[in-house]
Motif scaffolding. Structure first.
Motif, PDB file in Angstrom:
ATOM      1  N   TYR A  37       0.900  -0.955  -0.483  1.00 57.16           N
ATOM      2  CA  TYR A  37       0.337  -0.431   0.081  1.00 57.16           C
ATOM      3  C   TYR A  37       0.668   0.862   0.408  1.00 57.16           C
ATOM      4  N   CYS A  38       1.742   1.010   0.558  1.00 51.07           N
ATOM      5  CA  CYS A  38       2.369   2.468   0.981  1.00 51.07           C
ATOM      6  C   CYS A  38       3.556   2.476  -0.714  1.00 51.07           C
ATOM      7  N   LEU A  39       4.141   1.360  -1.381  1.00 50.66           N
ATOM      8  CA  LEU A  39       4.720   1.267  -2.583  1.00 50.66           C
ATOM      9  C   LEU A  39       3.682   2.452  -3.813  1.00 50.66           C
ATOM     10  N   LEU A  40       2.395   1.793  -3.334  1.00 47.10           N
ATOM     11  CA  LEU A  40       1.290   2.830  -4.029  1.00 47.10           C
ATOM     12  C   LEU A  40       0.704   3.920  -3.754  1.00 47.10           C
ATOM     13  N   ASP A  41       1.278   4.073  -2.792  1.00 48.89           N
ATOM     14  CA  ASP A  41       1.596   5.930  -2.780  1.00 48.89           C
ATOM     15  C   ASP A  41       2.559   6.596  -3.348  1.00 48.89           C
ATOM     16  N   ILE A  42       3.522   5.921  -3.378  1.00 48.29           N
ATOM     17  CA  ILE A  42       5.031   6.395  -4.060  1.00 48.29           C
ATOM     18  C   ILE A  42       4.867   6.057  -5.188  1.00 48.29           C
ATOM     19  N   TYR A  43       4.344   5.260  -5.724  1.00 46.64           N
ATOM     20  CA  TYR A  43       4.573   5.018  -7.120  1.00 46.64           C
ATOM     21  C   TYR A  43       3.388   6.089  -7.676  1.00 46.64           C
ATOM     22  N   GLY A  44       2.028   6.198  -6.626  1.00 42.50           N
ATOM     23  CA  GLY A  44       0.819   7.226  -7.395  1.00 42.50           C
ATOM     24  C   GLY A  44       1.899   8.438  -7.423  1.00 42.50           C
ATOM     25  N   ARG A  45       2.882   9.006  -6.545  1.00 37.43           N
ATOM     26  CA  ARG A  45       2.806  10.447  -6.518  1.00 37.43           C
ATOM     27  C   ARG A  45       3.981  10.844  -7.664  1.00 37.43           C
ATOM     28  N   SER A  46       4.162   9.664  -8.226  1.00 37.73           N
ATOM     29  CA  SER A  46       5.189   9.984  -9.317  1.00 37.73           C
ATOM     30  C   SER A  46       4.561   9.549 -10.717  1.00 37.73           C
ATOM     31  N   ASN A  47       3.668   9.342 -10.978  1.00 36.62           N
ATOM     32  CA  ASN A  47       2.836   8.873 -11.339  1.00 36.62           C
ATOM     33  C   ASN A  47       3.864   7.745 -12.205  1.00 36.62           C
ATOM     34  N   ASP A  48       4.035   6.871 -11.867  1.00 36.20           N
ATOM     35  CA  ASP A  48       5.211   5.878 -12.335  1.00 36.20           C
ATOM     36  C   ASP A  48       3.199   4.669 -12.559  1.00 36.20           C
ATOM     37  N   TYR A  49       3.384   4.721 -13.841  1.00 38.01           N
ATOM     38  CA  TYR A  49       1.778   3.460 -14.213  1.00 38.01           C
ATOM     39  C   TYR A  49       2.223   2.069 -13.725  1.00 38.01           C
ATOM     40  N   ALA A  50       3.954   1.848 -14.150  1.00 34.80           N
ATOM     41  CA  ALA A  50       4.106   0.446 -15.243  1.00 34.80           C
ATOM     42  C   ALA A  50       4.609  -0.062 -13.364  1.00 34.80           C
ATOM     43  N   LYS A  51       5.099   0.130 -12.442  1.00 41.10           N
ATOM     44  CA  LYS A  51       4.820   0.509 -11.205  1.00 41.10           C
ATOM     45  C   LYS A  51       3.879  -0.257 -10.358  1.00 41.10           C
ATOM     46  N   ILE A  60      -5.818   3.325 -13.707  1.00 37.46           N
ATOM     47  CA  ILE A  60      -3.945   3.823 -14.640  1.00 37.46           C
ATOM     48  C   ILE A  60      -4.191   2.729 -16.190  1.00 37.46           C
ATOM     49  N   TYR A  61      -4.651   1.957 -16.698  1.00 39.81           N
ATOM     50  CA  TYR A  61      -4.377   1.251 -18.633  1.00 39.81           C
ATOM     51  C   TYR A  61      -5.233   2.866 -18.837  1.00 39.81           C
ATOM     52  N   LEU A  62      -6.608   3.828 -18.443  1.00 40.61           N
ATOM     53  CA  LEU A  62      -6.632   4.503 -19.542  1.00 40.61           C
ATOM     54  C   LEU A  62      -5.764   5.474 -19.401  1.00 40.61           C
TER      55      LEU A  62
END
Length: 288
Positions: free
Chosen positions: A156-170, A195-197
Motif C-alpha cells: 500500500y505504501c508503494l502504491l502511494d509512492i508510485y502514485g505520487r510520481s505517476n509511475d504507472y508501470a510500477k 491506470i490503463y486508461l
C-alpha cells in the motif's frame, strides 16, 4: 529371481526444490549474521545492559524523559550495536525535532537486527515522512521480499509512492502483486482499469472491465462502465446496446439512465437528450 531396484539417494523433484530453497535461506541467514554489526558481551555486561534498558523503560513510564534519554545512551556505551536501544532512542530524537538523528538510529537498529520487521517499517515510514522517498521505496520493496506474509502494508505504501510520481508501470506491478496475494477484487480491477486508461493501454483497460463483467454478471454497473468505455473509444453502437440491456432489466437504474443521456448528448441526438434531461429533472422535483 526377482531383484529389487537399489534404493535411490536422490530426492523427488519437489523435495529437491524445497531442500534447495531451505539451503539458500540458511546460507543467506548465515551471511547476514556474518556481516551484522555486533559485540560479544560477557554475561555481566549483558546483565548490566538489560538492567539499564529496563530502567529506561521504567523512567519513560514515569515521564522522566531526560533520565530515559541518558539511560539509553548509557545502554549504547555498553553495547553500541543494541537494536532495541537505538530504536527507542530514535523516538526521542523525533520528539526533539531531529529527524536526521532519528533516521540514523533506526538505520543502526536495522543493521543490527535486519530480520526485525518493525525496525524496517519504522525506518521506511520515517524516511517517507521526511521526503526521503527513494530510500523509503527501497525499504518497502525489501520488506515485500523479506516478509512475503506481511507485505500488504508495504505494498500500500508503494502504491502511494508510485502514485505520487505517476509511475504507472510500477503501479500496475504492485497491484498485480496484491492481486496475487489476496485474489481478484473489484477494487484492484477498477484501479488497474483507471491506470490503463491513463496509459492509453486500451487492450488491458478493456480486459479489466470485461473480467469484472464476467466475474460479477449480476452487477449491472460493470456493464454500464463497459458501455462508458465503448462510448469513450467511439464504439457508440456497442455502448448503446449495453445501456439498453441494463435498462431492459431495470428501467429505474440511475447509472444506466444517466449514461444513456450522455450517449444522446455526445452523439448529437438533441431530442432524446432533452427528453432524458426533463425526465431526470421531474424525478428530482418529485423527491420529498
Amino acid at each position: 529371481p526377482i531383484t529389487l531396484p537399489a534404493a535411490s539417494s536422490s530426492l523427488p523433484p519437489k523435495e529437491k526444490k524445497r531442500s534447495s530453497k531451505k539451503v539458500k535461506k540458511t546460507k543467506k541467514r548465515k551471511a547476514e549474521e556474518a556481516t551484522r554489526p555486533m559485540v560479544q558481551l560477557t554475561p555481566e555486561e549483558q546483565q548490566r545492559y538489560d538492567y539499564f534498558l529496563l530502567e529506561a523503560v521504567r523512567q519513560e513510564f514515569l515521564k522522566h524523559y531526560d533520565v530515559t534519554f541518558a539511560l539509553l545512551q548509557h545502554c549504547l556505551s555498553i553495547n553500541p550495536y543494541a537494536a532495541s536501544a537505538h530504536h527507542r532512542l530514535s523516538q526521542y530524537y523525533l520528539y526533539l525535532k531531529q529527524p536526521k538523528q532519528a533516521i540514523a538510529c533506526l538505520q543502526k537498529a536495522v543493521e543490527a537486527e535486519p530480520n526485525e520487521y518493525w525496525y524496517i517499517q519504522a525506518l521506511a515510514n520515517l524516511c517517507l515522512e521526511q521526503g526521503e522517498t527513494e530510500q523509503a521505496q527501497q525499504l518497502y520493496e525489501e520488506m515485500t521480499r523479506r516478509f512475503p506474509n506481511r507485505s500488504q502494508e508495504p505494498l500500500y505504501c508503494l502504491l502511494d509512492i508510485y502514485g505520487r510520481s505517476n509511475d504507472y508501470a510500477k503501479l500496475i506491478d504492485v497491484l498485480n502483486r496484491m492481486e496475487a496475494q489476496s485474489g481478484k477484487s473489484e477494487r484492484i480491477s477498477m484501479e488497474k482499469y483507471r491506470i490503463y486508461l491513463q496509459m492509453n493501454d486500451d487492450t488491458n483497460a478493456q480486459r479489466e472491465i470485461l473480467s469484472l463483467v464476467h466475474e460479477y454478471p449480476a452487477e449491472p454497473r460493470y456493464r454500464v462502465l463497459l458501455g462508458d468505455y465503448n462510448l469513450l473509444k467511439g464504439h457508440n453502437d456497442e455502448a448503446y446496446r449495453l445501456y439498453r440491456e441494463v435498462l431492459a432489466e431495470d428501467p429505474s437504474n440511475a447509472q444506466a439512465r444517466y449514461a444513456l443521456a450522455t450517449y444522446y448528448e455526445q452523439t448529437g441526438d438533441k431530442a432524446h437528450y432533452a427528453q432524458r434531461s426533463e425526465e431526470h429533472t421531474s424525478e428530482l422535483q418529485s423527491l420529498p
